[in-house]
Write a protein that holds these residues in place. Structure first.
Motif, PDB file in Angstrom:
ATOM      1  N   ALA A 170      72.181   4.529 -28.249  1.00 51.21           N
ATOM      2  CA  ALA A 170      72.548   5.758 -28.957  1.00 51.21           C
ATOM      3  C   ALA A 170      74.049   5.961 -29.038  1.00 51.21           C
ATOM      4  O   ALA A 170      74.503   6.983 -29.554  1.00 51.21           O
ATOM      5  CB  ALA A 170      71.909   6.958 -28.266  1.00 51.21           C
ATOM      6  N   ALA A 171      74.819   4.995 -28.552  1.00 55.68           N
ATOM      7  CA  ALA A 171      76.273   5.180 -28.481  1.00 55.68           C
ATOM      8  C   ALA A 171      76.899   5.381 -29.860  1.00 55.68           C
ATOM      9  O   ALA A 171      77.934   6.033 -29.989  1.00 55.68           O
ATOM     10  CB  ALA A 171      76.916   3.986 -27.776  1.00 55.68           C
ATOM     11  N   GLY A 172      76.280   4.846 -30.911  1.00 54.73           N
ATOM     12  CA  GLY A 172      76.819   5.001 -32.253  1.00 54.73           C
ATOM     13  C   GLY A 172      76.369   6.264 -32.954  1.00 54.73           C
ATOM     14  O   GLY A 172      76.726   6.499 -34.109  1.00 54.73           O
ATOM     15  N   ARG A 173      75.595   7.078 -32.268  1.00 51.04           N
ATOM     16  CA  ARG A 173      75.091   8.306 -32.897  1.00 51.04           C
ATOM     17  C   ARG A 173      76.233   9.305 -33.089  1.00 51.04           C
ATOM     18  O   ARG A 173      76.932   9.647 -32.137  1.00 51.04           O
ATOM     19  CB  ARG A 173      74.004   8.915 -32.005  1.00 51.04           C
ATOM     20  CG  ARG A 173      73.411  10.203 -32.541  1.00 51.04           C
ATOM     21  CD  ARG A 173      72.380  10.771 -31.579  1.00 51.04           C
ATOM     22  NE  ARG A 173      71.867  12.048 -32.055  1.00 51.04           N
ATOM     23  CZ  ARG A 173      71.038  12.816 -31.370  1.00 51.04           C
ATOM     24  NH1 ARG A 173      70.639  12.435 -30.173  1.00 51.04           N
ATOM     25  NH2 ARG A 173      70.622  13.965 -31.863  1.00 51.04           N
ATOM     26  N   THR A 174      76.420   9.774 -34.297  1.00 51.88           N
ATOM     27  CA  THR A 174      77.517  10.710 -34.577  1.00 51.88           C
ATOM     28  C   THR A 174      77.026  12.135 -34.798  1.00 51.88           C
ATOM     29  O   THR A 174      77.819  13.069 -34.738  1.00 51.88           O
ATOM     30  CB  THR A 174      78.299  10.263 -35.819  1.00 51.88           C
ATOM     31  OG1 THR A 174      77.411  10.200 -36.933  1.00 51.88           O
ATOM     32  CG2 THR A 174      78.943   8.902 -35.590  1.00 51.88           C
TER      33      THR A 174
ATOM     34  N   PRO B  13      73.967  11.066 -27.267  1.00 52.74           N
ATOM     35  CA  PRO B  13      73.379   9.961 -26.506  1.00 52.74           C
ATOM     36  C   PRO B  13      72.703  10.411 -25.206  1.00 52.74           C
ATOM     37  O   PRO B  13      71.649   9.891 -24.832  1.00 52.74           O
ATOM     38  CB  PRO B  13      74.589   9.061 -26.230  1.00 52.74           C
ATOM     39  CG  PRO B  13      75.534   9.361 -27.336  1.00 52.74           C
ATOM     40  CD  PRO B  13      75.381  10.838 -27.591  1.00 52.74           C
TER      41      PRO B  13
END
Length: 415
Positions: free
Chosen positions: A36-40, A258
């Protein structure tokens, strides 16, 4: 940990964090967070649908049926308690001792906080007669007590309140018209779950209890802030829910995206999570029992730990020896033991006890310091207390307590 006053020992404003489990992050949890690190997208204030549904399932499995519209999520239990205190208004009642983070949020809002003694056999839940006396005294002096914060599985005492005592306190609180916040952060860390009966106040008094659970207790690392609150059903609960959301909105108190996904995964309690929780609780129960034995054998006083990753120790019986080390109050004791033990030892004054009482909370997670491989070994070893780095830590802890006992015996006045 910040000192309140570098020149003297004034009012405490900063408390220690929740006791860490001292273990590597569960790989499955780390995987969810990493994915989920790329979730904006921002998580909505109060929590997204997936997280709220997961929280409902968590409480359903514990006999507390819950609908999503009765749940709020926030970045840690302190944010929830701050919002609840602001929404309810009035004065706040807490046990003595109590979790270090409870009182500062009421004081931040300018709300008086009144400590109520707990029974000898457990902490976290005030004595019912002392509660009635305190409420009536506060009202007689012009106060307006509205909120009682308690915990059936306690920090700092590490005890579980007996159901009969909890029931008496809840009856007293209901009779005085108080709303209750039940901090159940440690409910999933009971050391002997088949021998210890833990009841949520929400089971006994469903119309007056808001349950708060910080997921750092059992489900998430302490550095991933997430907590959930369950509100009572009915108009009063609906109104409180709405006011709490207003406060969280004003604070911008959102769970990080995240972390929200990791929290939702943990609250669904898949097998890797439940297996890790079980192993962690078993390990810390053994560590707490060993630390308790070391303290009591040296002459200190402590309640037998029943939950959590900590132990609350009263070193008053060793005061004579401690005075030889210039230890005269809880702040002195905190500084002295932190240096001698090489681990945090927050004094009892941070938990609402009097500064002159020589009490400290010791965290069992600090006994697991080592590499990730060494700490992970403790979870799978049939004899974790014999793992070399743990054995060294426990031996050092026992030697420090034994030295304090010997010092006290030397300094005692001959009879």
């Amino acid at each position: 940990m910040r000192r309140t006053d570098l020149e003297g020992h004034g009012p405490v404003r900063f408390g220690p964090p929740l006791p860490d489990d001292g273990l590597p992050v569960l790989p499955e949890l780390a995987g969810v967070l990493a994915a989920a690190a790329g979730r904006t997208a921002s998580e909505p204030v109060g929590g997204g649908a997936a997280l709220l549904e997961a929280a409902c399932g968590y409480w359903d499995r514990r006999g507390l049926p819950t609908a999503p519209e009765r749940v709020v999520a926030a970045p840690g239990a302190p944010a929830l308690l701050l919002a609840l205190t602001a929404a309810l208004g009035g004065d706040v009642l807490v046990p003595r001792p109590c979790a270090a983070w409870w009182a500062p949020y009421a004081r931040l809002l300018g709300r008086p906080v009144f400590h109520v003694p707990t029974p000898a056999e457990s902490g976290g839940v005030p004595d019912p007669y002392a509660l009635l006396e305190t409420v009536r005294r506060v009202r007689a002096e012009g106060g307006d007590p509205r909120l009682l914060v308690l915990s059936p599985a306690d920090d700092p005492a590490a005890t579980v309140a007996p159901p009969e005592g909890l029931h008496e306190t809840l009856e007293a609180a209901a009779g005085e018209g108080l709303h209750l916040v039940s901090d159940e952060t440690w409910r999933d860390t009971v050391h002997a779950p088949h021998e210890t009966v833990l009841l949520s106040p929400a089971e006994m008094l469903p119309d007056r209890v808001t349950v708060v659970t910080d997921l750092a207790g059992a489900h998430l690392p302490t550095g991933w802030p997430a907590a959930v609150a369950r509100f009572p059903a009915g108009a009063a609960g609906d109104g409180l829910h709405a006011r709490v959301l207003d406060v969280l909105t004003a604070l911008g108190a959102r769970v990080a995206g995240p972390v929200a996904l990791a929290a939702g995964y943990a609250l669904t309690e898949p097998e890797p999570v439940t297996a890790r929780i079980t192993a962690t609780v078993r390990l810390h129960a053994r560590l707490a029992a060993a630390a308790y034995a070391a303290a009591v054998d040296a002459g200190a006083v402590a309640r037998p730990p029943q939950a959590g990753r900590h132990l609350y120790v009263d070193l008053g019986p060793l005061r004579a020896g401690l005075s030889g080390h210039d230890v005269g109050d809880a702040q002195d004791l905190e500084d002295f033991l932190a240096g001698r033990l090489g681990m945090p030892a927050p004094g009892g004054h941070r938990f609402g006890d009097a500064l002159g009482e020589l009490r400290v909370r010791l965290s069992t997670g600090a006994l697991l310091s080592g590499t990730d491989e060494e700490r992970a070994e403790c979870l799978t070893s049939p004899t974790p207390l014999e793992v070399p780095h743990v054995r060294r830590a426990l031996t050092h802890l026992k030697s420090v307590f034994d030295e304090l006992r010997d010092d006290a015996e030397r300094w005692e006045t001959p009879r």
